[in-house]
Design a protein around this motif. Structure first.
Motif, PDB file in Angstrom:
ATOM      1  N   UNK A  29       3.457  24.859  11.757  1.00  0.00           N
ATOM      2  CA  UNK A  29       2.640  23.559  11.843  1.00  0.00           C
ATOM      3  C   UNK A  29       1.335  23.297  11.370  1.00  0.00           C
ATOM      4  N   UNK A  30       0.789  22.546  10.670  1.00  0.00           N
ATOM      5  CA  UNK A  30      -0.252  22.616   9.001  1.00  0.00           C
ATOM      6  C   UNK A  30      -1.770  22.533  10.363  1.00  0.00           C
ATOM      7  N   UNK A  31      -1.902  22.545  11.403  1.00  0.00           N
ATOM      8  CA  UNK A  31      -2.320  23.095  12.727  1.00  0.00           C
ATOM      9  C   UNK A  31      -2.228  22.995  13.797  1.00  0.00           C
ATOM     10  N   UNK A  32      -2.137  24.980  13.794  1.00  0.00           N
ATOM     11  CA  UNK A  32      -0.772  25.101  15.022  1.00  0.00           C
ATOM     12  C   UNK A  32      -1.441  27.041  14.986  1.00  0.00           C
ATOM     13  N   UNK A  33      -1.479  27.147  15.570  1.00  0.00           N
ATOM     14  CA  UNK A  33      -1.489  28.757  16.011  1.00  0.00           C
ATOM     15  C   UNK A  33      -0.006  29.638  16.417  1.00  0.00           C
ATOM     16  N   UNK A  34       0.844  30.074  15.814  1.00  0.00           N
ATOM     17  CA  UNK A  34       1.405  30.412  16.488  1.00  0.00           C
ATOM     18  C   UNK A  34       1.290  31.781  15.824  1.00  0.00           C
ATOM     19  N   UNK A  35       1.840  32.992  16.595  1.00  0.00           N
ATOM     20  CA  UNK A  35       1.312  34.158  16.857  1.00  0.00           C
ATOM     21  C   UNK A  35       2.475  34.879  16.262  1.00  0.00           C
ATOM     22  N   UNK A  36       3.993  34.385  16.471  1.00  0.00           N
ATOM     23  CA  UNK A  36       4.813  35.380  15.683  1.00  0.00           C
ATOM     24  C   UNK A  36       6.602  34.112  15.418  1.00  0.00           C
ATOM     25  N   UNK A  37       7.374  35.114  14.786  1.00  0.00           N
ATOM     26  CA  UNK A  37       8.414  34.056  14.902  1.00  0.00           C
ATOM     27  C   UNK A  37       9.823  33.930  16.474  1.00  0.00           C
ATOM     28  N   UNK A  38       9.053  34.649  17.506  1.00  0.00           N
ATOM     29  CA  UNK A  38       9.284  34.451  18.505  1.00  0.00           C
ATOM     30  C   UNK A  38       8.722  33.025  19.303  1.00  0.00           C
ATOM     31  N   UNK A  39       7.441  32.074  18.114  1.00  0.00           N
ATOM     32  CA  UNK A  39       7.145  31.447  19.377  1.00  0.00           C
ATOM     33  C   UNK A  39       5.904  30.968  19.728  1.00  0.00           C
ATOM     34  N   UNK A  40       5.359  32.160  20.302  1.00  0.00           N
ATOM     35  CA  UNK A  40       4.151  32.117  20.770  1.00  0.00           C
ATOM     36  C   UNK A  40       2.982  31.383  20.187  1.00  0.00           C
ATOM     37  N   UNK A  41       2.478  31.171  21.033  1.00  0.00           N
ATOM     38  CA  UNK A  41       1.657  29.575  20.289  1.00  0.00           C
ATOM     39  C   UNK A  41       0.692  30.177  21.538  1.00  0.00           C
TER      40      UNK A  41
END
Length: 254
Positions: A29-41
């Motif tokens: 996402x252009x404005x998103x904080x995803x920590x890892x491929x598991x999708x932890x937001x």
């Protein structure tokens, strides 16, 4: 002088940034904080806590998606990456979203910031897997953090090194030693290093952090969430049900 690892990876990321953003940009996402491929937001995980009014540094920011989300949460953010092409994508997204992040090109082993400039630092798979000397990075992070400041970063889970980087059944059978610290390298037809990724065991990461003067305050191994079917390289629902794919370290500058 940049290390061989830094020079190789800067060139590799400059050459692959466009494909990376095409393949993964929608998920990040252009404005998103995803920590890892598991999708932890971070919007749900809140590993950084309340960032409003805090000075935050993103390390190895890529196109600065995480930093941009932090800006929307009221943080005062700076971000850097070794790849100029990744930072061009950050400028493109700034224009598309209207959310601007100040970015610069830099090497994580020599940060161009004054002592005590930040309250928080973060990195989502940025820089640390690719540097030859992580202690140099950790010491620089500690230097630019205020006393009591926090640093949270995610990397590939060390256990993954013992398994093929394959999202299918083949990736469930170990084919090398977990304790083999030989880096993964790619070279061109002339033998020049073009990409390198370094392996550290879980104990290595903890001991390197301690050696740098940072304290480990938490460790998270995100589980693969139900309904998440996206494959990213060797990360997949199949492997995620059996093996941790990511380690997220929380640290303090004590």
């Amino acid at each position: 002088m940049p290390s061989l690892s830094s020079r190789a990876n800067r060139s590799w990321w400059d050459g692959n940034a466009d494909d990376y953003q095409v393949e993964h940009g929608h998920f990040l996402r252009d404005t998103g904080f995803v920590w890892c491929p598991e999708g932890l937001d971070e919007a749900e995980a809140r590993l950084l806590g309340d960032v409003r009014g805090r000075r935050v540094l993103e390390i190895g920011c890529g196109a600065a998606q995480c930093a941009r989300w932090l800006v929307t949460q009221g943080a005062e953010v700076a971000a850097f990456d070794i790849s100029h092409r990744q930072l061009r994508h950050s400028q493109r997204i700034d224009l598309d979203t209207g959310v601007r992040v100040p970015v610069l090109q830099a090497d994580a082993e020599a940060l161009p910031f004054a002592d005590g400039s930040f309250d928080l630092a973060c990195s989502a798979f940025g820089a640390l897997p690719f540097v030859a000397d992580p202690v140099a990075v950790f010491r620089e992070v500690r230097r630019v953090l205020q006393p009591g400041g926090r640093f949270v970063f995610s990397v590939s889970h060390p256990i993954r090194w013992a398994f093929p980087d394959d999202p299918g059944p083949r990736g469930l059978t170990s084919d090398r030693s977990y304790f083999d610290r030989s880096p993964y390298e790619e070279r061109d037809e002339h033998g020049r290093l073009t990409y390198v990724e370094h392996h550290r065991t879980m104990a290595d990461w903890v001991n390197l952090l301690v050696a740098s003067g940072l304290s480990v305050t938490g460790l998270l191994e995100p589980e693969w969430p139900p309904g998440h079917e996206r494959v990213w390289g060797g990360w997949s629902p199949l492997r995620g049900r059996h093996l941790p794919g990511t380690a997220i370290f929380s640290c303090a500058n004590t």
